[in-house]
Design a protein around this motif. Structure first.
Motif, short mmCIF file in Angstrom:
data_model
loop_
_atom_site.label_atom_id
_atom_site.label_comp_id
_atom_site.label_asym_id
_atom_site.label_seq_id
_atom_site.Cartn_x
_atom_site.Cartn_y
_atom_site.Cartn_z
N LYS A 190 0.83 -1.21 0.00
CA LYS A 190 0.00 0.00 0.00
C LYS A 190 0.86 1.26 0.00
O LYS A 190 0.61 2.20 -0.76
N LEU A 191 1.89 1.28 0.86
CA LEU A 191 2.73 2.46 0.97
C LEU A 191 3.58 2.66 -0.28
O LEU A 191 3.80 3.80 -0.72
N VAL A 192 4.06 1.57 -0.86
CA VAL A 192 4.82 1.69 -2.10
C VAL A 192 3.95 2.29 -3.19
O VAL A 192 4.40 3.14 -3.98
N LYS A 193 2.67 1.89 -3.23
CA LYS A 193 1.74 2.46 -4.21
C LYS A 193 1.54 3.96 -3.96
O LYS A 193 1.49 4.75 -4.90
N GLN A 194 1.44 4.35 -2.68
CA GLN A 194 1.29 5.77 -2.35
C GLN A 194 2.50 6.57 -2.79
O GLN A 194 2.40 7.76 -3.11
N ASP A 200 10.65 6.03 -9.12
CA ASP A 200 11.25 4.81 -8.59
C ASP A 200 12.12 5.12 -7.39
O ASP A 200 12.78 6.16 -7.33
N ALA A 201 12.13 4.20 -6.45
CA ALA A 201 12.96 4.39 -5.26
C ALA A 201 13.36 3.04 -4.71
O ALA A 201 12.66 2.05 -4.89
N VAL A 202 14.48 3.00 -4.05
CA VAL A 202 14.89 1.82 -3.30
C VAL A 202 14.12 1.84 -1.99
O VAL A 202 14.11 2.85 -1.28
N VAL A 203 13.45 0.73 -1.66
CA VAL A 203 12.57 0.67 -0.49
C VAL A 203 12.92 -0.56 0.34
O VAL A 203 13.02 -1.66 -0.19
N VAL A 204 13.09 -0.37 1.65
CA VAL A 204 13.42 -1.47 2.56
C VAL A 204 12.55 -1.38 3.80
O VAL A 204 12.41 -0.30 4.38
N ALA A 205 11.97 -2.49 4.21
CA ALA A 205 11.23 -2.56 5.47
C ALA A 205 12.17 -3.02 6.57
O ALA A 205 12.93 -3.98 6.38
#
Length: 230
Positions: A190-194, A200-205
């Motif tokens: 959900k947050l990646v969609k927001q 584009d971004a590098v995203v890590v939980a």
């Protein structure tokens, strides 16, 4: 996002890489080695007081209650390198510390509701004042609490970095607070969609409690430092 050369997009959900193509030099785990001598370079300063930019710089920024100090201590494998406070918004100026391979920058948190408007404006001036300088920006880690929707302030921060072509990655914090891994995966999607409007971004939980995603963050930081040093 200004790309970090030689690497494809990385999205990590609860420790499971969807796509993982990192360059070889990042596997030396330099950030957690005990022999690294972390020392304060400048503490509680204003933008016009920052030290000269001679090494690659990695900065950390996010909302006041995002858990920035805790996650930084976890990344650097130190218990008290960055002071942790029970009161959000305690980082009110800019803090620099050095680890030999790079300088690390702890920027003020933004968006704390109980802070006076003049202080919020001051923090914004501090953050923008730092990024508007001609410095050796290697990477900015934008911290966002995974439990909540992406805020307008977070989107503005990312847009600001994009406009200035400053490399950044998005670090979702407090993933262990979700009710289950399934719930965390859904929230991550959900947050990646927001964030899709931000490019584009590098995203890590991540989790500072159980270490989820911390090795990925260390690797990405080390890779960015290596590229900035070339």
């Amino acid at each position: 996002m200004k790309p970090i050369s030689g690497r494809t997009k990385l999205i990590t959900v609860i420790g499971d890489p969807i796509e993982h193509s990192l360059s070889p030099q990042i596997h030396n785990r330099a950030l957690e080695k005990d022999e690294l001598d972390y020392r304060y370079l400048a503490f509680d300063i204003l933008p016009d007081q920052v030290p000269a930019s001679t090494l690659p710089e990695v900065s950390f920024v996010g909302r006041s209650n995002v858990g920035k100090s805790t996650i930084m201590n976890k990344i650097f494998n130190r218990k008290r390198l960055v002071k942790v406070s029970n009161t959000p918004g305690r980082t009110q100026n800019i803090n620099f510390f050095n680890a030999g391979i790079a300088d690390f920058v702890d920027l003020p948190g933004y968006g704390y509701a109980k802070v006076a408007k003049k202080d919020k404006n001051r923090w914004r001036t501090l953050i923008e004042g730092y990024f508007n300088q001609d410095r050796k920006f290697a990477l900015c880690c934008v911290l966002i609490d995974i439990r909540h929707d992406v805020s307008e302030l977070d989107k503005q921060m990312i847009a600001f970095l994009n406009a200035r072509e400053i490399p950044f990655m998005i670090v979702f914090t407090k993933a262990d607070k979700m009710s289950s891994k399934t719930a965390a995966r859904r929230q991550m999607a959900k947050l990646v969609k927001q964030l899709s409007a931000s490019g584009d971004a590098v995203v890590v939980a991540t989790s500072s409690l159980d270490g989820m995603g911390i090795d990925d963050v260390r690797s990405l930081i080390e890779d960015a430092i290596a590229q900035a040093s070339e």
